[in-house]
Design an enzyme around this catalytic site. Structure first.
Site, PDB file in Angstrom:
ATOM      1  N   ASP A   1      18.637 -42.179  -0.338  1.00  0.00           N
ATOM      2  CA  ASP A   1      18.711 -42.284   1.013  1.00  0.00           C
ATOM      3  C   ASP A   1      19.655 -41.194   1.827  1.00  0.00           C
ATOM      4  OD1 ASP A   1      17.112 -43.552   3.319  1.00  0.00           O
ATOM      5  OD2 ASP A   1      19.213 -44.113   3.853  1.00  0.00           O
TER       6      ASP A   1
ATOM      7  N   TYR B   1      17.857 -30.861   9.726  1.00  0.00           N
ATOM      8  CA  TYR B   1      18.852 -30.351  10.570  1.00  0.00           C
ATOM      9  C   TYR B   1      19.113 -29.194   9.761  1.00  0.00           C
ATOM     10  CZ  TYR B   1      18.631 -35.009  12.586  1.00  0.00           C
ATOM     11  OH  TYR B   1      18.377 -36.234  13.195  1.00  0.00           O
TER      12      TYR B   1
HETATM   13  P1  IMP Z   1      15.686 -38.526   3.403  1.00  0.00           P
HETATM   14  O1  IMP Z   1      16.335 -40.021   3.269  1.00  0.00           O
HETATM   15  O2  IMP Z   1      15.887 -37.948   2.163  1.00  0.00           O
HETATM   16  O3  IMP Z   1      14.208 -38.806   3.676  1.00  0.00           O
HETATM   17  O4  IMP Z   1      16.157 -37.991   4.645  1.00  0.00           O
HETATM   18  C1  IMP Z   1      16.179 -38.704   6.011  1.00  0.00           C
HETATM   19  C2  IMP Z   1      16.460 -37.484   7.008  1.00  0.00           C
HETATM   20  O5  IMP Z   1      17.696 -37.078   6.882  1.00  0.00           O
HETATM   21  C3  IMP Z   1      15.591 -36.267   7.035  1.00  0.00           C
HETATM   22  O6  IMP Z   1      14.402 -36.580   7.553  1.00  0.00           O
HETATM   23  C4  IMP Z   1      16.480 -35.351   7.687  1.00  0.00           C
HETATM   24  O7  IMP Z   1      16.208 -35.262   9.176  1.00  0.00           O
HETATM   25  C5  IMP Z   1      17.785 -35.817   7.192  1.00  0.00           C
HETATM   26  N1  IMP Z   1      18.308 -34.864   6.021  1.00  0.00           N
HETATM   27  C6  IMP Z   1      18.408 -35.469   4.866  1.00  0.00           C
HETATM   28  N2  IMP Z   1      18.536 -34.605   4.008  1.00  0.00           N
HETATM   29  C7  IMP Z   1      18.712 -33.482   4.595  1.00  0.00           C
HETATM   30  C8  IMP Z   1      18.887 -32.095   4.280  1.00  0.00           C
HETATM   31  O8  IMP Z   1      19.136 -31.650   3.105  1.00  0.00           O
HETATM   32  N3  IMP Z   1      18.769 -30.951   5.146  1.00  0.00           N
HETATM   33  C9  IMP Z   1      18.368 -31.273   6.675  1.00  0.00           C
HETATM   34  N4  IMP Z   1      18.259 -32.568   6.779  1.00  0.00           N
HETATM   35  C10 IMP Z   1      18.353 -33.595   5.957  1.00  0.00           C
END
Ligand code: IMP
Length: 201
Positions: A70, A158
């Site tokens: 996460d 982001y």
């Molecule tokens: P997840 O838990 O990896 O699915 O990330 C959740 C959310 O965090 C994503 O939808 C992005 O908005 C943000 N996020 C996580 N990692 C990154 C990254 O490496 N670059 C940019 N946004 C990120």
């Protein structure tokens, strides 16, 4: 050993497999390919709580080791927002919102905030849960600053707003290899790899 990844996203499995290469015989499989098609509610207050919720659910359901991640962005002057709401920051119904809408919301919340106060970090939490109850947790952090406008076409989420001091560029302006060399995800994986070296599995 087969590890089920608590995601339906085959891209994530591929990325994690690459980063875990070279440490014993580990095969990563998506939960869907393992026959589990479930929506797991991510209602934790921290990234690690969410990673553990997902990994425990899949481990319990399939009786096999499960890995979950996460991640998201935390901005200091916003008290850690968007945090665990990173994917749905601009949403009004709890569903994920578009990267564009999330970035616009972040910029508007930070309007009037001066450069030095725009400190932020990407955080990635990884949880590996075994059927015998053992749990291995790893966290990776990447510090940076939120820019005043989007820069760069690369990456996702982001990335175009996240200024990385090591490169003096936003994540959106970096190549994949450059981003991976400093990213929160890679740092979390490296910590997990270290922890896996010292346990029997
Ligand atoms: P997840 O838990 O990896 O699915 O990330 C959740 C959310 O965090 C994503 O939808 C992005 O908005 C943000 N996020 C996580 N990692 C990154 C990254 O490496 N670059 C940019 N946004 C990120």
């Amino acid at each position: 050993m087969t590890i089920i990844v608590a995601t339906k996203n085959a891209h994530k499995v591929e990325e994690l497999s690459k980063m875990l290469e070279g440490i014993g015989k580990i095969e990563l499989v998506t939960m869907k390919d393992a026959g589990l098609d479930a929506e797991i509610e991510e209602n934790g207050k921290t990234f690690m709580e969410n990673a553990l919720i997902k990994a425990r659910f899949v481990c319990n359901a399939l009786g096999k080791a499960a890995l979950a991640d996460d991640s998201g962005l935390c901005v200091d002057v916003l008290g850690g927002e968007p945090g665990v709401y990173s994917a749905r920051y601009a949403s009004e119904n709890g569903e994920n919102s578009s990267d564009e809408a999330n970035n616009e919301k972040l910029l508007s919340k930070l309007s009037g905030i001066s450069g030095g106060e725009r400190t932020a970090r990407f955080v990635c939490a990884l949880a590996l849960v075994f059927p015998d109850g053992r749990e291995i947790c790893a966290t990776g952090i990447c510090e940076g600053l939120i820019t005043r406008e989007q820069r760069g076409e690369g990456g996702f989420g982001y990335d175009p707003l996240f200024f990385c001091p090591e490169f003096s560029k936003t994540f959106g302006e970096l190549s994949n290899d450059e981003k991976n060399s400093v990213s929160h995800r890679n740092r979390a994986i490296m910590q997990l790899r270290e922890k896996l070296k010292s346990i029997d599995y």
